[in-house]
Design an enzyme around this catalytic site. Sequence first.
Site, PDB file in Angstrom:
ATOM      1  N   PRO A  63      -4.720   7.283  -6.213  1.00 25.08           N
ATOM      2  CA  PRO A  63      -4.676   6.120  -5.330  1.00 25.08           C
ATOM      3  C   PRO A  63      -6.002   5.368  -5.158  1.00 25.08           C
ATOM      4  CG  PRO A  63      -4.559   8.142  -4.042  1.00 25.08           C
ATOM      5  CD  PRO A  63      -4.499   8.550  -5.471  1.00 25.08           C
ATOM      6  N   TYR A  90      -9.618  -4.921  -9.235  1.00 20.01           N
ATOM      7  CA  TYR A  90      -9.141  -4.648  -7.875  1.00 20.01           C
ATOM      8  C   TYR A  90      -8.189  -5.735  -7.380  1.00 20.01           C
ATOM      9  CZ  TYR A  90      -9.211  -2.560  -3.264  1.00 20.01           C
ATOM     10  OH  TYR A  90      -8.826  -1.930  -2.101  1.00 20.01           O
ATOM     11  N   HIS A 147      -8.181 -10.015   2.688  1.00 20.40           N
ATOM     12  CA  HIS A 147      -9.533  -9.464   2.498  1.00 20.40           C
ATOM     13  C   HIS A 147     -10.186 -10.109   1.274  1.00 20.40           C
ATOM     14  CE1 HIS A 147      -9.371  -5.534   5.003  1.00 20.40           C
ATOM     15  NE2 HIS A 147      -8.769  -6.532   5.610  1.00 20.40           N
ATOM     16  N   LYS A 197      -3.444   1.000  -6.700  1.00 23.28           N
ATOM     17  CA  LYS A 197      -2.685   0.315  -7.751  1.00 23.28           C
ATOM     18  C   LYS A 197      -1.211   0.666  -7.861  1.00 23.28           C
ATOM     19  CE  LYS A 197      -5.822  -2.269  -9.119  1.00 23.28           C
ATOM     20  NZ  LYS A 197      -5.695  -3.537  -8.456  1.00 23.28           N
ATOM     21  N   TYR A 200     -15.075   2.231   0.629  1.00 17.55           N
ATOM     22  CA  TYR A 200     -14.881   3.352  -0.294  1.00 17.55           C
ATOM     23  C   TYR A 200     -16.212   4.110  -0.339  1.00 17.55           C
ATOM     24  CZ  TYR A 200     -10.567   1.247  -2.157  1.00 17.55           C
ATOM     25  OH  TYR A 200      -9.289   0.745  -2.315  1.00 17.55           O
TER      26      TYR A 200
HETATM   27  P1  FAD Z   1       8.836   5.239  -4.576  1.00 17.48           P
HETATM   28  O1  FAD Z   1       8.190   4.425  -3.517  1.00 17.48           O
HETATM   29  O2  FAD Z   1       8.495   6.687  -4.656  1.00 17.48           O
HETATM   30  O3  FAD Z   1      10.399   5.058  -4.394  1.00 17.48           O
HETATM   31  C1  FAD Z   1      11.338   5.885  -5.057  1.00 17.48           C
HETATM   32  C2  FAD Z   1      12.598   5.959  -4.211  1.00 17.48           C
HETATM   33  O4  FAD Z   1      13.566   6.733  -4.907  1.00 17.48           O
HETATM   34  C3  FAD Z   1      12.354   6.665  -2.885  1.00 17.48           C
HETATM   35  O5  FAD Z   1      12.857   5.880  -1.833  1.00 17.48           O
HETATM   36  C4  FAD Z   1      13.087   7.992  -3.027  1.00 17.48           C
HETATM   37  O6  FAD Z   1      13.605   8.460  -1.789  1.00 17.48           O
HETATM   38  C5  FAD Z   1      14.184   7.617  -3.999  1.00 17.48           C
HETATM   39  N1  FAD Z   1      14.730   8.749  -4.749  1.00 17.48           N
HETATM   40  C6  FAD Z   1      14.073   9.823  -5.251  1.00 17.48           C
HETATM   41  N2  FAD Z   1      14.916  10.645  -5.884  1.00 17.48           N
HETATM   42  C7  FAD Z   1      16.141  10.067  -5.782  1.00 17.48           C
HETATM   43  C8  FAD Z   1      17.419  10.451  -6.231  1.00 17.48           C
HETATM   44  N3  FAD Z   1      17.622  11.586  -6.917  1.00 17.48           N
HETATM   45  N4  FAD Z   1      18.463   9.634  -5.962  1.00 17.48           N
HETATM   46  C9  FAD Z   1      18.274   8.477  -5.270  1.00 17.48           C
HETATM   47  N5  FAD Z   1      17.078   8.078  -4.817  1.00 17.48           N
HETATM   48  C10 FAD Z   1      16.030   8.872  -5.065  1.00 17.48           C
HETATM   49  N6  FAD Z   1      -0.208   1.843  -4.227  1.00 17.48           N
HETATM   50  C11 FAD Z   1      -0.788   0.629  -4.110  1.00 17.48           C
HETATM   51  O7  FAD Z   1      -0.402  -0.285  -4.853  1.00 17.48           O
HETATM   52  N7  FAD Z   1      -1.783   0.359  -3.206  1.00 17.48           N
HETATM   53  C12 FAD Z   1      -2.233   1.328  -2.370  1.00 17.48           C
HETATM   54  O8  FAD Z   1      -3.068   1.030  -1.511  1.00 17.48           O
HETATM   55  C13 FAD Z   1      -1.660   2.645  -2.485  1.00 17.48           C
HETATM   56  N8  FAD Z   1      -2.071   3.656  -1.682  1.00 17.48           N
HETATM   57  C14 FAD Z   1      -1.386   4.845  -1.700  1.00 17.48           C
HETATM   58  C15 FAD Z   1      -1.768   5.826  -0.804  1.00 17.48           C
HETATM   59  C16 FAD Z   1      -1.079   7.034  -0.785  1.00 17.48           C
HETATM   60  C17 FAD Z   1      -1.507   8.095   0.178  1.00 17.48           C
HETATM   61  C18 FAD Z   1       0.032   7.246  -1.653  1.00 17.48           C
HETATM   62  C19 FAD Z   1       0.842   8.531  -1.601  1.00 17.48           C
HETATM   63  C20 FAD Z   1       0.411   6.283  -2.557  1.00 17.48           C
HETATM   64  C21 FAD Z   1      -0.295   5.078  -2.587  1.00 17.48           C
HETATM   65  N9  FAD Z   1       0.055   4.076  -3.475  1.00 17.48           N
HETATM   66  C22 FAD Z   1      -0.600   2.867  -3.425  1.00 17.48           C
HETATM   67  C23 FAD Z   1       1.130   4.293  -4.447  1.00 17.48           C
HETATM   68  C24 FAD Z   1       2.472   3.699  -4.019  1.00 17.48           C
HETATM   69  O9  FAD Z   1       2.832   4.159  -2.747  1.00 17.48           O
HETATM   70  C25 FAD Z   1       3.544   4.082  -5.060  1.00 17.48           C
HETATM   71  O10 FAD Z   1       3.061   3.813  -6.342  1.00 17.48           O
HETATM   72  C26 FAD Z   1       4.856   3.309  -4.815  1.00 17.48           C
HETATM   73  O11 FAD Z   1       5.557   3.856  -3.731  1.00 17.48           O
HETATM   74  C27 FAD Z   1       5.760   3.320  -6.057  1.00 17.48           C
HETATM   75  O12 FAD Z   1       6.968   2.675  -5.771  1.00 17.48           O
HETATM   76  P2  FAD Z   1       8.317   3.127  -6.480  1.00 17.48           P
HETATM   77  O13 FAD Z   1       9.364   2.246  -5.923  1.00 17.48           O
HETATM   78  O14 FAD Z   1       8.110   3.210  -7.928  1.00 17.48           O
HETATM   79  O15 FAD Z   1       8.551   4.645  -6.014  1.00 17.48           O
HETATM   80  C1  DHB Z   2      -5.129   2.165   1.069  1.00 20.99           C
HETATM   81  C2  DHB Z   2      -4.758   3.060   0.092  1.00 20.99           C
HETATM   82  C3  DHB Z   2      -5.488   3.137  -1.068  1.00 20.99           C
HETATM   83  O1  DHB Z   2      -5.128   3.992  -2.023  1.00 20.99           O
HETATM   84  C4  DHB Z   2      -6.576   2.316  -1.269  1.00 20.99           C
HETATM   85  O2  DHB Z   2      -7.276   2.421  -2.424  1.00 20.99           O
HETATM   86  C5  DHB Z   2      -6.925   1.398  -0.314  1.00 20.99           C
HETATM   87  C6  DHB Z   2      -6.192   1.321   0.864  1.00 20.99           C
HETATM   88  C7  DHB Z   2      -4.345   2.084   2.325  1.00 20.99           C
HETATM   89  O3  DHB Z   2      -3.394   2.879   2.472  1.00 20.99           O
HETATM   90  O4  DHB Z   2      -4.662   1.258   3.185  1.00 20.99           O
END
Ligand code: FAD
Ligand code: DHB
Length: 402
Positions: A299, A391, A79, A303, A207
Amino acid sequence: MAVQVHRERVQVGIVGAGPAGLLLSHLLAQAGIESIVVEARSRIHLEERIRAGVLEHETAAVLRETGLGDRMDREGLVHDGLFLQFLGAAHRIDLKALTGKGVMVYGQHEVVKDLIAARLNEGEVIRFECENVSVRGIDTQAPSIHYEHGGVNHEIACDFIAGCDGFHGICRTSIPPEALTLYERVYPFGWLGVLARTPPASHELIYAGHDNGFALLSMRSPEISRLYLQCPPDADLALWPDERIWEELDARLSRSDGFRLTPGPILQKSVTAMRSFVCEPMRFGRLLLAGDAAHIVPPTGAKGMNLAVGDVRVMARALERYYARHDGDAIAAYGPACLRRIWRVQRFSWWMTQMLHRFDDDSPFDRRRQLADLDYVAHSRAAATTLAENYVGLPMDWGDGP
Ligand code: FAD
Ligand code: DHB
């Protein structure tokens, strides 16, 4: 009777197989450092958990440079712009023209699938479905991870533990509270997210800041739309049947040029509460936190996953220096180097959130100020460049890291 304990040793023990933990394990392997990832959930659960969708320019580059880019480049959607929509009109922000860069729309669960496949190629380095995970000795030279699996107790002795277990994990809470400062803002709303089988009504993200609240149109493929609605933080999904969701999306995304959504079957829906959160410092002894375990952003700026990628890149480099020359300073430099970027991204995510959402206590003044903010970004090249630069992603390396 003595309880049987299965013992092993590895250089770096990683808790959590989200993007942070898996990518860290991958980067360490490329540097010749051994790791084991301990995860509470099943492989299927991780591979089907729908979350983030937007990869910053540099996140996509990291995946490509480390051999994980093939499927992303085949199936991901590049994009070069996005739309800000308000008062019934859409305004395109030309990311490419303003910054020379774009973003990649490729689901987080697809990144996770690619990472799991790459890691499992190297043996049993990910342990799924671990129960009662704990970390011990984090302030000593000999920390360890403990868990149960199939009725057997396991102990992994390591040099370092990477806490990549997300916001609700056990690593951050294993640090004595007096050693940490927590910065937090909880927002009075959440996002209702749906995955729908209908071609995205726009080929770029929209958005929308509407009087009824925020809405976002995104996508996963030319056939699958990903849509979000601002809702109460504890919204009951039973009160959101598919018809109500489409009606509300249609109202918030409608435009005076006749743009309309095409409803389709909703495949998945969920509600996410929203917060800004930072834990400082990001290290206690030999436990290093990364990703959502250390910080959360709302979100709206897309980021969270990108920040997790930035953290583990810096952490992998710090560990590499440590093993190359026993350089403890590299480990000490990890958190401070990440926090500079984290706070800038916190600022951007907060700014996008407050500009686009309705707050219960908004006064007419606040609403007019929000619209002026949107109007400024839509019509000033300087303001649009600020949005675009953040962004597509601020640099992951400020040159002051380990
Ligand atoms: P997580 O993905 O949460 O991974 C943590 C892992 O640890 C999980 O697999 C969990 O099961 C495991 N765990 C937890 N507790 C334990 C335990 N006690 N023992 C062993 N394992 C455990 N980010 C973006 O960059 N772009 C986006 O567009 C975006 N959109 C989003 C939209 C939504 C609706 C949501 C909810 C989030 C979004 N995010 C986005 C954020 C992104 O999903 C998170 O920041 C990302 O998953 C962080 O990665 P992580 O590996 O730090 O944590
Ligand atoms: C998506 C999630 C976001 O938080 C965002 O800012 C843009 C796109 C997505 O899940 O596609």
